[in-house]
Design a protein around this motif. Structure first.
Motif, PDB file in Angstrom:
ATOM      1  N   GLN A 147       0.822  -1.211   0.000  1.00  0.00           N
ATOM      2  CA  GLN A 147       0.000   0.000   0.000  1.00  0.00           C
ATOM      3  C   GLN A 147       0.856   1.261   0.000  1.00  0.00           C
ATOM      4  OE1 GLN A 147      -2.559   0.539   3.425  1.00  0.00           O
ATOM      5  NE2 GLN A 147      -4.050   1.701   2.236  1.00  0.00           N
ATOM      6  N   ASP A 148       2.065   1.159   0.505  1.00  0.00           N
ATOM      7  CA  ASP A 148       2.958   2.306   0.671  1.00  0.00           C
ATOM      8  C   ASP A 148       3.893   2.398  -0.526  1.00  0.00           C
ATOM      9  OD1 ASP A 148       4.814   4.191   1.415  1.00  0.00           O
ATOM     10  OD2 ASP A 148       5.361   3.232   3.301  1.00  0.00           O
ATOM     11  N   VAL A 149       3.799   3.479  -1.296  1.00  0.00           N
ATOM     12  CA  VAL A 149       4.627   3.612  -2.493  1.00  0.00           C
ATOM     13  C   VAL A 149       6.112   3.622  -2.145  1.00  0.00           C
ATOM     14  CG1 VAL A 149       4.634   6.142  -2.571  1.00  0.00           C
ATOM     15  CG2 VAL A 149       4.824   4.824  -4.701  1.00  0.00           C
ATOM     16  N   ASP A 150       6.466   4.113  -0.957  1.00  0.00           N
ATOM     17  CA  ASP A 150       7.874   4.130  -0.557  1.00  0.00           C
ATOM     18  C   ASP A 150       8.441   2.723  -0.439  1.00  0.00           C
ATOM     19  OD1 ASP A 150       7.907   6.892  -0.502  1.00  0.00           O
ATOM     20  OD2 ASP A 150       7.495   7.023   1.640  1.00  0.00           O
ATOM     21  N   MET A 151       7.620   1.764   0.021  1.00  0.00           N
ATOM     22  CA  MET A 151       8.082   0.383   0.091  1.00  0.00           C
ATOM     23  C   MET A 151       8.275  -0.191  -1.309  1.00  0.00           C
ATOM     24  SD  MET A 151       9.069  -2.346   1.605  1.00  0.00           S
ATOM     25  CE  MET A 151       8.677  -2.353   3.358  1.00  0.00           C
ATOM     26  N   MET A 152       7.379   0.144  -2.236  1.00  0.00           N
ATOM     27  CA  MET A 152       7.551  -0.321  -3.599  1.00  0.00           C
ATOM     28  C   MET A 152       8.843   0.229  -4.195  1.00  0.00           C
ATOM     29  SD  MET A 152       5.012  -0.127  -6.920  1.00  0.00           S
ATOM     30  CE  MET A 152       3.633   0.118  -5.842  1.00  0.00           C
ATOM     31  N   VAL A 153       9.115   1.493  -3.944  1.00  0.00           N
ATOM     32  CA  VAL A 153      10.367   2.102  -4.401  1.00  0.00           C
ATOM     33  C   VAL A 153      11.559   1.350  -3.822  1.00  0.00           C
ATOM     34  CG1 VAL A 153      11.813   4.170  -4.218  1.00  0.00           C
ATOM     35  CG2 VAL A 153       9.388   4.392  -4.807  1.00  0.00           C
ATOM     36  N   ARG A 154      11.472   1.005  -2.537  1.00  0.00           N
ATOM     37  CA  ARG A 154      12.572   0.295  -1.868  1.00  0.00           C
ATOM     38  C   ARG A 154      12.802  -1.083  -2.491  1.00  0.00           C
ATOM     39  NH1 ARG A 154      12.436  -1.458   4.526  1.00  0.00           N
ATOM     40  NH2 ARG A 154      14.311  -2.751   4.517  1.00  0.00           N
ATOM     41  N   VAL A 155      11.732  -1.814  -2.761  1.00  0.00           N
ATOM     42  CA  VAL A 155      11.856  -3.154  -3.344  1.00  0.00           C
ATOM     43  C   VAL A 155      12.526  -3.085  -4.706  1.00  0.00           C
ATOM     44  CG1 VAL A 155      10.528  -5.079  -4.309  1.00  0.00           C
ATOM     45  CG2 VAL A 155       9.937  -4.161  -2.051  1.00  0.00           C
ATOM     46  N   ILE A 156      12.062  -2.172  -5.544  1.00  0.00           N
ATOM     47  CA  ILE A 156      12.596  -2.095  -6.904  1.00  0.00           C
ATOM     48  C   ILE A 156      14.022  -1.562  -6.906  1.00  0.00           C
ATOM     49  CG2 ILE A 156      12.282  -0.945  -9.140  1.00  0.00           C
ATOM     50  CD1 ILE A 156       9.247  -1.275  -8.702  1.00  0.00           C
ATOM     51  N   ALA A 157      14.335  -0.617  -6.010  1.00  0.00           N
ATOM     52  CA  ALA A 157      15.711  -0.130  -5.902  1.00  0.00           C
ATOM     53  C   ALA A 157      16.648  -1.238  -5.431  1.00  0.00           C
ATOM     54  CB  ALA A 157      15.773   1.057  -4.944  1.00  0.00           C
ATOM     55  N   GLU A 158      16.178  -2.084  -4.530  1.00  0.00           N
ATOM     56  CA  GLU A 158      16.991  -3.198  -4.045  1.00  0.00           C
ATOM     57  C   GLU A 158      17.232  -4.218  -5.156  1.00  0.00           C
ATOM     58  OE1 GLU A 158      18.744  -5.032  -0.390  1.00  0.00           O
ATOM     59  OE2 GLU A 158      18.689  -3.169  -1.530  1.00  0.00           O
ATOM     60  N   ALA A 159      16.207  -4.445  -5.974  1.00  0.00           N
ATOM     61  CA  ALA A 159      16.386  -5.335  -7.128  1.00  0.00           C
ATOM     62  C   ALA A 159      17.444  -4.778  -8.074  1.00  0.00           C
ATOM     63  CB  ALA A 159      15.054  -5.500  -7.858  1.00  0.00           C
ATOM     64  N   HIS A 160      17.416  -3.480  -8.313  1.00  0.00           N
ATOM     65  CA  HIS A 160      18.410  -2.853  -9.194  1.00  0.00           C
ATOM     66  C   HIS A 160      19.807  -2.974  -8.596  1.00  0.00           C
ATOM     67  CE1 HIS A 160      20.648   0.471 -11.137  1.00  0.00           C
ATOM     68  NE2 HIS A 160      19.883   0.200 -12.182  1.00  0.00           N
ATOM     69  N   ARG A 161      19.922  -2.809  -7.277  1.00  0.00           N
ATOM     70  CA  ARG A 161      21.232  -2.851  -6.624  1.00  0.00           C
ATOM     71  C   ARG A 161      21.927  -4.187  -6.815  1.00  0.00           C
ATOM     72  NH1 ARG A 161      23.452  -5.012  -2.279  1.00  0.00           N
ATOM     73  NH2 ARG A 161      21.493  -5.873  -1.465  1.00  0.00           N
ATOM     74  N   VAL A 162      21.193  -5.288  -6.690  1.00  0.00           N
ATOM     75  CA  VAL A 162      21.837  -6.601  -6.720  1.00  0.00           C
ATOM     76  C   VAL A 162      22.059  -7.124  -8.138  1.00  0.00           C
ATOM     77  CG1 VAL A 162      20.904  -7.180  -4.453  1.00  0.00           C
ATOM     78  CG2 VAL A 162      19.687  -7.943  -6.513  1.00  0.00           C
ATOM     79  N   LEU A 163      21.466  -6.482  -9.131  1.00  0.00           N
ATOM     80  CA  LEU A 163      21.638  -6.940 -10.504  1.00  0.00           C
ATOM     81  C   LEU A 163      22.992  -6.522 -11.064  1.00  0.00           C
ATOM     82  CD1 LEU A 163      18.139  -6.273 -12.085  1.00  0.00           C
ATOM     83  CD2 LEU A 163      19.306  -8.483 -11.990  1.00  0.00           C
ATOM     84  N   ALA A 164      23.627  -7.441 -11.758  1.00  0.00           N
ATOM     85  CA  ALA A 164      24.844  -7.123 -12.494  1.00  0.00           C
ATOM     86  C   ALA A 164      24.477  -6.308 -13.728  1.00  0.00           C
ATOM     87  CB  ALA A 164      25.559  -8.413 -12.898  1.00  0.00           C
ATOM     88  N   PRO A 165      25.420  -5.550 -14.268  1.00  0.00           N
ATOM     89  CA  PRO A 165      25.151  -4.834 -15.513  1.00  0.00           C
ATOM     90  C   PRO A 165      24.647  -5.788 -16.597  1.00  0.00           C
ATOM     91  CG  PRO A 165      27.194  -4.063 -14.548  1.00  0.00           C
ATOM     92  CD  PRO A 165      26.759  -5.252 -13.728  1.00  0.00           C
ATOM     93  N   GLY A 166      23.577  -5.386 -17.251  1.00  0.00           N
ATOM     94  CA  GLY A 166      22.926  -6.256 -18.229  1.00  0.00           C
ATOM     95  C   GLY A 166      21.872  -7.156 -17.630  1.00  0.00           C
ATOM     96  N   GLY A 167      21.759  -7.167 -16.278  1.00  0.00           N
ATOM     97  CA  GLY A 167      20.775  -8.011 -15.607  1.00  0.00           C
ATOM     98  C   GLY A 167      19.361  -7.518 -15.832  1.00  0.00           C
ATOM     99  N   ARG A 168      18.408  -8.440 -15.775  1.00  0.00           N
ATOM    100  CA  ARG A 168      17.015  -8.146 -16.095  1.00  0.00           C
ATOM    101  C   ARG A 168      16.133  -8.238 -14.855  1.00  0.00           C
ATOM    102  NH1 ARG A 168      15.831  -6.127 -20.988  1.00  0.00           N
ATOM    103  NH2 ARG A 168      13.770  -7.076 -20.757  1.00  0.00           N
ATOM    104  N   PHE A 169      15.137  -7.343 -14.800  1.00  0.00           N
ATOM    105  CA  PHE A 169      14.127  -7.346 -13.743  1.00  0.00           C
ATOM    106  C   PHE A 169      12.755  -7.438 -14.386  1.00  0.00           C
ATOM    107  CE2 PHE A 169      10.969  -4.835 -11.341  1.00  0.00           C
ATOM    108  CZ  PHE A 169      10.941  -5.554 -10.153  1.00  0.00           C
ATOM    109  N   ALA A 170      11.851  -8.217 -13.770  1.00  0.00           N
ATOM    110  CA  ALA A 170      10.474  -8.298 -14.256  1.00  0.00           C
ATOM    111  C   ALA A 170       9.521  -8.429 -13.087  1.00  0.00           C
ATOM    112  CB  ALA A 170      10.302  -9.483 -15.208  1.00  0.00           C
ATOM    113  N   LEU A 171       8.406  -7.708 -13.172  1.00  0.00           N
ATOM    114  CA  LEU A 171       7.340  -7.860 -12.181  1.00  0.00           C
ATOM    115  C   LEU A 171       6.072  -8.303 -12.884  1.00  0.00           C
ATOM    116  CD1 LEU A 171       5.061  -5.313 -12.186  1.00  0.00           C
ATOM    117  CD2 LEU A 171       7.049  -4.057 -11.352  1.00  0.00           C
ATOM    118  N   LEU A 172       5.275  -9.059 -12.166  1.00  0.00           N
ATOM    119  CA  LEU A 172       3.995  -9.567 -12.654  1.00  0.00           C
ATOM    120  C   LEU A 172       2.912  -9.115 -11.698  1.00  0.00           C
ATOM    121  CD1 LEU A 172       2.193 -11.543 -14.407  1.00  0.00           C
ATOM    122  CD2 LEU A 172       2.788 -13.297 -12.706  1.00  0.00           C
ATOM    123  N   GLU A 173       1.850  -8.513 -12.246  1.00  0.00           N
ATOM    124  CA  GLU A 173       0.718  -8.103 -11.416  1.00  0.00           C
ATOM    125  C   GLU A 173      -0.575  -8.208 -12.209  1.00  0.00           C
ATOM    126  OE1 GLU A 173       0.582  -7.643  -8.300  1.00  0.00           O
ATOM    127  OE2 GLU A 173       2.735  -7.583  -7.910  1.00  0.00           O
TER     128      GLU A 173
END
Length: 278
Positions: A147-173
């Motif tokens: 419900q909190d947009v700040d938590m969504m920002v945190r989740v996606i930023a954390e996904a970006h942090r751990v990805l190597a260059p060229g790494g892919r992220f995908a969400l399903l909703e």
């Protein structure tokens, strides 16, 4: 027996991000489960055919560009359904992470592949992984519990942090355009449609046992997803809206046979949003 407020909070905990009063009830009754029972009900009673036909195959496809990943994070893994599909499809190591001990235990019991590593994490965090250390991250049916947009920002930023260059992220909703739409496995609660991003989105989901379950998710529109991915640093953003014709080419025949999928011929029940770390 826990109080209703605890159970609402716990339903969000099941997907790894305890941030809002997600609510699960059986057929409108007052039946309430403790965490272990709630996790089991979530994993065994929901009919997952729609996600298996219109969701997971397209998530994996988005992550396998240009080549299949060798290391994958299933962020908010629940009972490990998407993690197991990735492990089956690719020769890869999957970190299946969640903040719910009950969901993780259910995943360990159900999916025993040695390539899947179930790990408990703090909500929205991947502290055990260093920067730029994995090839792909997926979040399946996680954002609707936030419900909190700040938590969504945190989740996606954390996904970006751990990805190597060229790494892919995908969400399903669930597709934001599905407000008020009755699909084969999901139907609206009359008079309770969300209007703004972050609004409660009450729906009913089909179960394998027969009754429909009341679930309150949270509504997020496509511009919100795309903005947060772009702000996190993702590039080459993509949106896929799977409908029946394209799903037929990818889905298991048994899952396709679960329903007639009449609505899904012209209206996508899910959306896949993806991006690349450069």
């Amino acid at each position: 027996m826990p109080g209703m407020s605890e159970v609402r909070h716990e339903a969000a905990l099941m997907k790894g991000v305890p941030v809002g009063p997600a609510d699960i009830r059986a057929g409108g009754s007052e039946e309430v489960w403790r965490e272990t029972g709630l996790a089991s009900a979530y994993a065994t009673r929901f009919d997952t055919s729609a996600a298996r036909v219109f969701g997971y195959p397209f998530v994996l496809e988005a992550l396998a560009v240009p080549t299949p990943p060798r290391t994958v994070v299933d962020f908010g893994c629940g009972p490990g359904t998407a993690a197991a599909l990735a492990a089956d499809q690719w020769d890869c190591h999957v970190y299946a992470v969640d903040s719910s001990h009950a969901m993780l235990e259910l995943g360990r019991q159900t999916h025993r592949a040695p390539s899947i590593e179930f790990r408990h994490v703090a909500p929205g965090a991947l502290e055990f992984l260093p920067d730029a250390s994995v090839d792909a991250v997926m979040c399946t049916l996680v954002m609707a519990t936030i419900q909190d947009v700040d938590m969504m920002v945190r989740v996606i930023a954390e996904a970006h942090r751990v990805l190597a260059p060229g790494g892919r992220f995908a969400l399903l909703e669930g597709h934001p355009d599905g407000v008020g739409v009755e699909y084969s496995m999901k139907r609206p609660v009359p008079g309770r449609d969300p209007v703004l991003p972050g609004d409660p989105w009450p729906v009913q989901l089909k179960t394998t046992a027969g009754p429909w379950l009341d679930v309150t998710d949270y509504y997020w529109d496509l511009p919100t997803y795309l903005r947060i991915l772009e702000d996190a640093g993702f590039q080459d953003l993509g949106v896929v809206e799977p409908m029946l014709e394209s799903a037929k080419e990818r889905a298991d025949p048994d899952d396709l046979a679960a329903a007639s999928w009449d609505t899904e011929r012209t209206l996508a029940p899910y959306v896949v949003v993806s991006g690349c770390r450069r």
